[in-house]
Scaffold this motif. Sequence first.
Motif, PDB file in Angstrom:
ATOM      1  N   ILE A 156      48.277 -22.509   2.863  1.00 39.43           N
ATOM      2  CA  ILE A 156      47.482 -23.575   3.491  1.00 39.43           C
ATOM      3  C   ILE A 156      46.719 -24.238   2.356  1.00 39.43           C
ATOM      4  O   ILE A 156      45.805 -23.644   1.780  1.00 39.43           O
ATOM      5  N   ILE A 157      47.086 -25.461   1.994  1.00 41.07           N
ATOM      6  CA  ILE A 157      46.623 -26.060   0.740  1.00 41.07           C
ATOM      7  C   ILE A 157      45.102 -26.083   0.639  1.00 41.07           C
ATOM      8  O   ILE A 157      44.527 -25.737  -0.391  1.00 41.07           O
ATOM      9  N   HIS A 158      44.434 -26.498   1.714  1.00 43.42           N
ATOM     10  CA  HIS A 158      42.967 -26.578   1.706  1.00 43.42           C
ATOM     11  C   HIS A 158      42.365 -25.541   2.666  1.00 43.42           C
ATOM     12  O   HIS A 158      41.498 -25.851   3.477  1.00 43.42           O
ATOM     13  N   TYR A 159      42.799 -24.313   2.547  1.00 45.87           N
ATOM     14  CA  TYR A 159      42.245 -23.215   3.347  1.00 45.87           C
ATOM     15  C   TYR A 159      40.826 -22.919   2.875  1.00 45.87           C
ATOM     16  O   TYR A 159      40.601 -22.575   1.708  1.00 45.87           O
ATOM     17  N   ILE A 160      39.832 -23.065   3.754  1.00 45.53           N
ATOM     18  CA  ILE A 160      38.447 -22.800   3.350  1.00 45.53           C
ATOM     19  C   ILE A 160      37.716 -21.876   4.324  1.00 45.53           C
ATOM     20  O   ILE A 160      36.494 -21.709   4.221  1.00 45.53           O
ATOM     21  N   ASN A 161      38.452 -21.250   5.261  1.00 51.47           N
ATOM     22  CA  ASN A 161      37.790 -20.294   6.153  1.00 51.47           C
ATOM     23  C   ASN A 161      37.249 -19.106   5.376  1.00 51.47           C
ATOM     24  O   ASN A 161      36.157 -18.603   5.647  1.00 51.47           O
ATOM     25  N   ASN A 162      38.045 -18.611   4.433  1.00 51.49           N
ATOM     26  CA  ASN A 162      37.605 -17.562   3.505  1.00 51.49           C
ATOM     27  C   ASN A 162      36.960 -16.379   4.226  1.00 51.49           C
ATOM     28  O   ASN A 162      35.890 -15.903   3.837  1.00 51.49           O
ATOM     29  N   ASN A 163      37.631 -15.856   5.249  1.00 49.54           N
ATOM     30  CA  ASN A 163      37.012 -14.794   6.043  1.00 49.54           C
ATOM     31  C   ASN A 163      37.965 -13.648   6.366  1.00 49.54           C
ATOM     32  O   ASN A 163      37.706 -12.864   7.272  1.00 49.54           O
ATOM     33  N   GLN A 164      39.066 -13.542   5.608  1.00 48.78           N
ATOM     34  CA  GLN A 164      40.048 -12.491   5.874  1.00 48.78           C
ATOM     35  C   GLN A 164      40.036 -11.444   4.755  1.00 48.78           C
ATOM     36  O   GLN A 164      39.615 -11.712   3.621  1.00 48.78           O
ATOM     37  N   LEU A 165      40.525 -10.249   5.083  1.00 48.45           N
ATOM     38  CA  LEU A 165      40.690  -9.207   4.080  1.00 48.45           C
ATOM     39  C   LEU A 165      41.993  -9.454   3.320  1.00 48.45           C
ATOM     40  O   LEU A 165      42.982  -9.933   3.886  1.00 48.45           O
ATOM     41  N   ILE A 166      41.986  -9.117   2.035  1.00 48.82           N
ATOM     42  CA  ILE A 166      43.168  -9.309   1.193  1.00 48.82           C
ATOM     43  C   ILE A 166      43.810  -7.946   0.975  1.00 48.82           C
ATOM     44  O   ILE A 166      43.178  -7.012   0.458  1.00 48.82           O
ATOM     45  N   ASN A 167      45.064  -7.825   1.355  1.00 50.22           N
ATOM     46  CA  ASN A 167      45.735  -6.531   1.357  1.00 50.22           C
ATOM     47  C   ASN A 167      46.273  -6.162  -0.020  1.00 50.22           C
ATOM     48  O   ASN A 167      46.530  -7.027  -0.873  1.00 50.22           O
ATOM     49  N   ASP A 168      46.440  -4.888  -0.215  1.00 49.68           N
ATOM     50  CA  ASP A 168      47.024  -4.372  -1.447  1.00 49.68           C
ATOM     51  C   ASP A 168      48.392  -5.023  -1.677  1.00 49.68           C
ATOM     52  O   ASP A 168      49.202  -5.147  -0.752  1.00 49.68           O
ATOM     53  N   GLY A 169      48.630  -5.454  -2.904  1.00 52.03           N
ATOM     54  CA  GLY A 169      49.906  -6.069  -3.248  1.00 52.03           C
ATOM     55  C   GLY A 169      49.959  -7.566  -3.047  1.00 52.03           C
ATOM     56  O   GLY A 169      50.937  -8.214  -3.451  1.00 52.03           O
ATOM     57  N   GLU A 170      48.935  -8.162  -2.436  1.00 46.72           N
ATOM     58  CA  GLU A 170      48.925  -9.602  -2.206  1.00 46.72           C
ATOM     59  C   GLU A 170      48.295 -10.339  -3.384  1.00 46.72           C
ATOM     60  O   GLU A 170      47.468  -9.793  -4.129  1.00 46.72           O
ATOM     61  N   LEU A 171      48.666 -11.597  -3.506  1.00 43.90           N
ATOM     62  CA  LEU A 171      48.001 -12.494  -4.455  1.00 43.90           C
ATOM     63  C   LEU A 171      46.813 -13.154  -3.774  1.00 43.90           C
ATOM     64  O   LEU A 171      46.786 -13.302  -2.551  1.00 43.90           O
ATOM     65  N   VAL A 172      45.848 -13.562  -4.569  1.00 37.80           N
ATOM     66  CA  VAL A 172      44.755 -14.380  -4.053  1.00 37.80           C
ATOM     67  C   VAL A 172      44.717 -15.670  -4.864  1.00 37.80           C
ATOM     68  O   VAL A 172      44.770 -15.651  -6.101  1.00 37.80           O
ATOM     69  N   LEU A 173      44.675 -16.788  -4.180  1.00 34.30           N
ATOM     70  CA  LEU A 173      44.584 -18.102  -4.818  1.00 34.30           C
ATOM     71  C   LEU A 173      43.161 -18.612  -4.627  1.00 34.30           C
ATOM     72  O   LEU A 173      42.694 -18.725  -3.496  1.00 34.30           O
ATOM     73  N   MET A 174      42.474 -18.887  -5.736  1.00 37.15           N
ATOM     74  CA  MET A 174      41.124 -19.459  -5.661  1.00 37.15           C
ATOM     75  C   MET A 174      41.105 -20.809  -6.345  1.00 37.15           C
ATOM     76  O   MET A 174      41.441 -20.932  -7.520  1.00 37.15           O
ATOM     77  N   ASP A 175      40.711 -21.814  -5.582  1.00 36.82           N
ATOM     78  CA  ASP A 175      40.517 -23.177  -6.082  1.00 36.82           C
ATOM     79  C   ASP A 175      39.019 -23.441  -5.996  1.00 36.82           C
ATOM     80  O   ASP A 175      38.458 -23.551  -4.904  1.00 36.82           O
ATOM     81  N   ALA A 176      38.350 -23.514  -7.156  1.00 37.45           N
ATOM     82  CA  ALA A 176      36.887 -23.610  -7.153  1.00 37.45           C
ATOM     83  C   ALA A 176      36.405 -24.329  -8.401  1.00 37.45           C
ATOM     84  O   ALA A 176      37.090 -24.366  -9.427  1.00 37.45           O
ATOM     85  N   GLY A 177      35.222 -24.875  -8.299  1.00 34.86           N
ATOM     86  CA  GLY A 177      34.572 -25.526  -9.434  1.00 34.86           C
ATOM     87  C   GLY A 177      33.104 -25.686  -9.122  1.00 34.86           C
ATOM     88  O   GLY A 177      32.653 -25.377  -8.010  1.00 34.86           O
ATOM     89  N   CYS A 178      32.370 -26.173 -10.078  1.00 32.47           N
ATOM     90  CA  CYS A 178      30.929 -26.324  -9.880  1.00 32.47           C
ATOM     91  C   CYS A 178      30.494 -27.721 -10.296  1.00 32.47           C
ATOM     92  O   CYS A 178      31.263 -28.483 -10.891  1.00 32.47           O
ATOM     93  N   GLU A 179      29.253 -28.031  -9.968  1.00 33.89           N
ATOM     94  CA  GLU A 179      28.676 -29.312 -10.356  1.00 33.89           C
ATOM     95  C   GLU A 179      27.497 -29.056 -11.273  1.00 33.89           C
ATOM     96  O   GLU A 179      26.593 -28.283 -10.956  1.00 33.89           O
ATOM     97  N   TYR A 180      27.523 -29.717 -12.422  1.00 35.21           N
ATOM     98  CA  TYR A 180      26.478 -29.560 -13.422  1.00 35.21           C
ATOM     99  C   TYR A 180      25.877 -30.928 -13.710  1.00 35.21           C
ATOM    100  O   TYR A 180      26.517 -31.781 -14.310  1.00 35.21           O
ATOM    101  N   HIS A 181      24.674 -31.142 -13.201  1.00 39.20           N
ATOM    102  CA  HIS A 181      23.955 -32.410 -13.368  1.00 39.20           C
ATOM    103  C   HIS A 181      24.845 -33.614 -13.045  1.00 39.20           C
ATOM    104  O   HIS A 181      24.908 -34.588 -13.791  1.00 39.20           O
ATOM    105  N   GLY A 182      25.543 -33.490 -11.909  1.00 35.31           N
ATOM    106  CA  GLY A 182      26.308 -34.626 -11.393  1.00 35.31           C
ATOM    107  C   GLY A 182      27.758 -34.674 -11.809  1.00 35.31           C
ATOM    108  O   GLY A 182      28.477 -35.580 -11.388  1.00 35.31           O
ATOM    109  N   TYR A 183      28.229 -33.700 -12.612  1.00 38.06           N
ATOM    110  CA  TYR A 183      29.607 -33.739 -13.105  1.00 38.06           C
ATOM    111  C   TYR A 183      30.342 -32.462 -12.703  1.00 38.06           C
ATOM    112  O   TYR A 183      29.799 -31.355 -12.792  1.00 38.06           O
ATOM    113  N   SER A 184      31.588 -32.638 -12.277  1.00 35.72           N
ATOM    114  CA  SER A 184      32.309 -31.582 -11.577  1.00 35.72           C
ATOM    115  C   SER A 184      33.402 -30.943 -12.426  1.00 35.72           C
ATOM    116  O   SER A 184      33.993 -31.582 -13.301  1.00 35.72           O
TER     117      SER A 184
END
Length: 517
Positions: free
Chosen positions: A323-351
Amino acid sequence: MAAPMISWSLLEASKRVLIKTGIEHFQSGLSGLSSSWSLSKLLNSVPSMIKWRRHFGQPVPQTHPHLLKEGEVTPGITKSEYKQRRNMFVRSAVNSSPVKESVKSHIMIFPSASKTYMTKDIPYPFRQNTEFLYLCGFQEPDSVLVLECDILNKKINHKSVLFVPGRDPAKELWDGLRSGNKGSLQLTGVNEAYNTDELGNYFNSYCKHHQEYVVWYCFSTPPHRHFHEGIIGDFLKQSYNMPKEDTRRGVQKLQLIKSPAEIELMKTSIEIASQAFRNVIPFSFAGINEHHLYAKMDFECRIRDAQILAYPPVVAGGDRANIIHYINNNQLINDGELVLMDAGCEYHGYSSDLTRTWPVSGRFTSSQRALYDAILHVQELCISMCTSDFSLDDIYFRMLHLLGVELQKLGLIPTNLTKDQLIKKVRAFCPHHVSHYLGMDIHDTADISRGIKLQDGMVVTIEPGVYIPKTSIDVPDEFKGIGIRIEDDILITSSEPVILSANCPKHADEIEALFRQ
């Protein structure tokens, strides 16, 4: 006559008052007071001690010397740079106007963002409107920047006028300090500043003194609903027969090329996210909740001085990575699975905007590793194309071909396909573009075509991915339920691309090594 003695209770009360006003080193000053000081002398000294300090609604050099140098509005970005941006926008806008020869006056209106509320009296975290912030650096809501321009003897003259919420002790008690018109004038370096309750009179006066003018405004997506339906809306009705132009694309053309100061802010934002990933990845274990990884990323970014995460992160374990934009982020991750994290931060207005995919238990399976290495190989080839010879669309079409070849090697796509058939198959595995512009916004300068050639000073993402839901047919079973994306942030230079997120591990051996540290 002997001076009256000052009681220590009064002295301590005065001390508390001064501390509340933010006076530094007051305690050392008190220790030097002699009993001969009069009460009037002590109290009369207070105004001179706090005279240097103004109240501002955002960090300034006087209150945040660890962040800003004298003359800066945003860390690293000076009043003169903001002034240059306004000058460049006015010149570019006027010169691009189809009526520039016949209409000699232009008024350009840039509202700030407004506060929005999740429930009564409880606001969401405030984020300033990008156009407004880019042109003046002012961080308070419910403000308006107006650029007033006239052409005389083929010379473009303009002034910048800022309208801001007035000082209001009662509201500031609950919501925080305001800069007011005097503070905002000192802070931003605009030509004039007034309270927003004067905006209506300003527009009325402008209409009376100008027979013909061009109105510049973000007509496509007005950023401030209250102003749009009220004061600004009234002005637009008065100006219904005047030529109109949209401000959005003109500002984005300037935003597209980052200044040296902006590049430094982006480097910091991206480095913060990169180091955060270094700590988030080995924090994983079989059975962890996606939400815990979200919280860990948020913590690691903020502890490094990022203000907020740049967007709701994707933390997707197993099949949810498809799910390209999955943001529920509320499930357990099972042994042997991959986890995909798409994340970033904002620093004084720049991402920043990074994606990493890793095995939650610390080791890739053979099929996971094979697909991961194939995508990484494609990504590295795409990054090498981030030069002025290519556009983002050029890189995208090259990615489709490269991915097709790799997926054929893995038996995920048949080998007996025409070029068009191959591209169609690949798009089913990777339904998104390989890149977007990056800057103050995650999908920065969204109205600028991805078909133009890359230029020195742009920052872009490169993010190929492959998504194979468990429900997929005609693919080997060992690949079902796997979703992988790898994303880096790239600075375009006159020589070779610079991977700003190079310190964020992405090779499979590097990722596995993090779990052994």
